[in-house]
Motif scaffolding. Structure first.
Motif, PDB file in Angstrom:
ATOM      1  N   ARG A 121       0.849  -1.197   0.000  1.00 49.02           N
ATOM      2  CA  ARG A 121       0.000   0.000   0.000  1.00 49.02           C
ATOM      3  C   ARG A 121       0.878   1.237   0.000  1.00 49.02           C
ATOM      4  N   TRP A 122       0.463   2.223  -0.807  1.00 50.17           N
ATOM      5  CA  TRP A 122       1.204   3.480  -0.861  1.00 50.17           C
ATOM      6  C   TRP A 122       0.809   4.404   0.279  1.00 50.17           C
ATOM      7  N   GLY A 123      -0.389   4.237   0.775  1.00 51.33           N
ATOM      8  CA  GLY A 123      -0.844   5.099   1.864  1.00 51.33           C
ATOM      9  C   GLY A 123      -2.073   4.507   2.518  1.00 51.33           C
ATOM     10  N   SER A 124      -2.448   5.077   3.657  1.00 51.12           N
ATOM     11  CA  SER A 124      -3.643   4.617   4.355  1.00 51.12           C
ATOM     12  C   SER A 124      -4.199   5.746   5.204  1.00 51.12           C
ATOM     13  N   PRO A 167       6.239  14.680  -8.721  1.00 47.51           N
ATOM     14  CA  PRO A 167       5.357  15.404  -7.791  1.00 47.51           C
ATOM     15  C   PRO A 167       3.870  15.166  -8.027  1.00 47.51           C
ATOM     16  N   VAL A 168       3.454  14.984  -9.288  1.00 50.07           N
ATOM     17  CA  VAL A 168       2.038  14.763  -9.563  1.00 50.07           C
ATOM     18  C   VAL A 168       1.556  13.482  -8.890  1.00 50.07           C
ATOM     19  N   VAL A 169       2.427  12.487  -8.798  1.00 53.46           N
ATOM     20  CA  VAL A 169       2.066  11.218  -8.163  1.00 53.46           C
ATOM     21  C   VAL A 169       1.967  11.391  -6.648  1.00 53.46           C
ATOM     22  N   THR A 170       2.946  12.087  -6.079  1.00 58.94           N
ATOM     23  CA  THR A 170       2.921  12.337  -4.632  1.00 58.94           C
ATOM     24  C   THR A 170       1.678  13.116  -4.235  1.00 58.94           C
ATOM     25  N   TRP A 186       0.653   6.583 -14.076  1.00 58.02           N
ATOM     26  CA  TRP A 186       2.085   6.471 -13.777  1.00 58.02           C
ATOM     27  C   TRP A 186       2.317   5.392 -12.723  1.00 58.02           C
ATOM     28  N   LEU A 187       1.511   5.365 -11.686  1.00 58.37           N
ATOM     29  CA  LEU A 187       1.675   4.374 -10.625  1.00 58.37           C
ATOM     30  C   LEU A 187       1.491   2.955 -11.146  1.00 58.37           C
ATOM     31  N   ARG A 188       0.499   2.747 -12.008  1.00 51.16           N
ATOM     32  CA  ARG A 188       0.273   1.412 -12.565  1.00 51.16           C
ATOM     33  C   ARG A 188       1.473   0.952 -13.383  1.00 51.16           C
ATOM     34  N   ARG A 189       2.080   1.866 -14.107  1.00 52.89           N
ATOM     35  CA  ARG A 189       3.166   1.495 -15.014  1.00 52.89           C
ATOM     36  C   ARG A 189       4.528   1.438 -14.322  1.00 52.89           C
ATOM     37  N   HIS A 190       4.742   2.325 -13.360  1.00 58.92           N
ATOM     38  CA  HIS A 190       6.094   2.476 -12.813  1.00 58.92           C
ATOM     39  C   HIS A 190       6.178   2.303 -11.291  1.00 58.92           C
ATOM     40  N   GLY A 191       5.047   2.154 -10.634  1.00 63.10           N
ATOM     41  CA  GLY A 191       5.063   2.091  -9.169  1.00 63.10           C
ATOM     42  C   GLY A 191       5.916   0.992  -8.603  1.00 63.10           C
TER      43      GLY A 191
END
Length: 243
Positions: A167-170, A188-191, A231-236
């Motif tokens: 998980r990236w966050g909760s 930054p857009v992902v963060t 981006w997260l799906r491709r590079h996370g």
């Protein structure tokens, strides 16, 4: 239906042994899961078995045995971990930076242009750099989260930074937000999206249309929301390979 593998398979406590190879293993119950799922974590090769609430452990073990060849294939496809040392490349806020070891300097860790300088002995470099990234992530994510929470008129009780793989966050019902420090390596857009995602949960503890509208509102546009999720799906997964 997948045929069982010919490789001997043993599940023992927290290890999965397939033939002559051994991997960390964990079983997780998920009340929302409709079927059994297997995951191979990119960083350490841990195998996660997700079971619906009513599924039996025996059926889960059979499922793992049937997927043994798939597990080995995913293990072989895992990219190499990017170790931290002098000259290595580390993406900071999505931009590649060169790690520079400064054994005789003082000041811990600092950034100069596109370089991250780390003082002290070489064997302490990974720990020093990781601690610095965690502190920086806590400061940056905390500031962004509190600003967004103020826009919504909601309160954050606590913010923590961890190193989680799944998980990236909760967001807890008590207003406790948690983030993976590895998001600091993403653009930054992902963060901003992940911070907005967890802050929006302070209003909507679900993923309803109202929740996603609120995420887009916090980000300023639906396009930014889509860009970050893509981006997260491709590079996370690659973020877990650093350090």
């Amino acid at each position: 239906m997948t045929k069982p593998s010919s490789a001997p398979l043993v599940i023992s406590h927290d290890r999965l042994v397939v033939g002559e190879r051994s991997f960390p293993f964990e079983i997780r119950r998920n009340s929302r899961a409709r079927r059994m799922l297997l995951r191979v974590m990119p960083r350490d090769g841990a195998v996660i078995l997700v079971l619906p609430t009513r599924a039996s452990l025996r059926s889960g073990q059979r499922f793992v045995a049937e997927q043994a060849e798939w597990i080995l294939a995913r293990q072989d496809e895992r990219p190499q971990v990017q170790l931290w040392h002098d000259g290595a490349i580390l993406p900071l806020n999505g931009a590649p930076h060169i790690i520079r070891h400064r054994p005789d300097a003082r000041g811990g860790v600092w950034v100069e242009g596109k370089e991250i300088h780390v003082s002290g002995q070489a064997e302490h470099l990974p720990r020093r750099l990781r601690d610095w990234l965690k502190r920086r992530a806590r400061d940056e994510f905390g500031a962004a989260a509190r600003q967004m929470a103020a826009e919504l008129g909601v309160k954050i009780s606590r913010i923590t930074v961890r190193d989680t793989q799944s998980r990236w966050g909760s967001c807890s019902a008590h207003g406790h937000l948690s983030f993976s420090w590895r998001l600091l390596l993403a653009p930054p857009v992902v963060t901003r999206y992940l911070v907005a995602h967890e802050v929006a949960h302070l209003k909507h503890m679900d993923h309803s249309p109202a929740f996603w509208r609120l995420c887009a509102q916090l980000l300023g546009s639906e396009n930014e929301l889509r860009t970050a999720r893509t981006w997260l799906r491709r590079h996370g997964a690659a973020l877990h390979l650093h350090g």
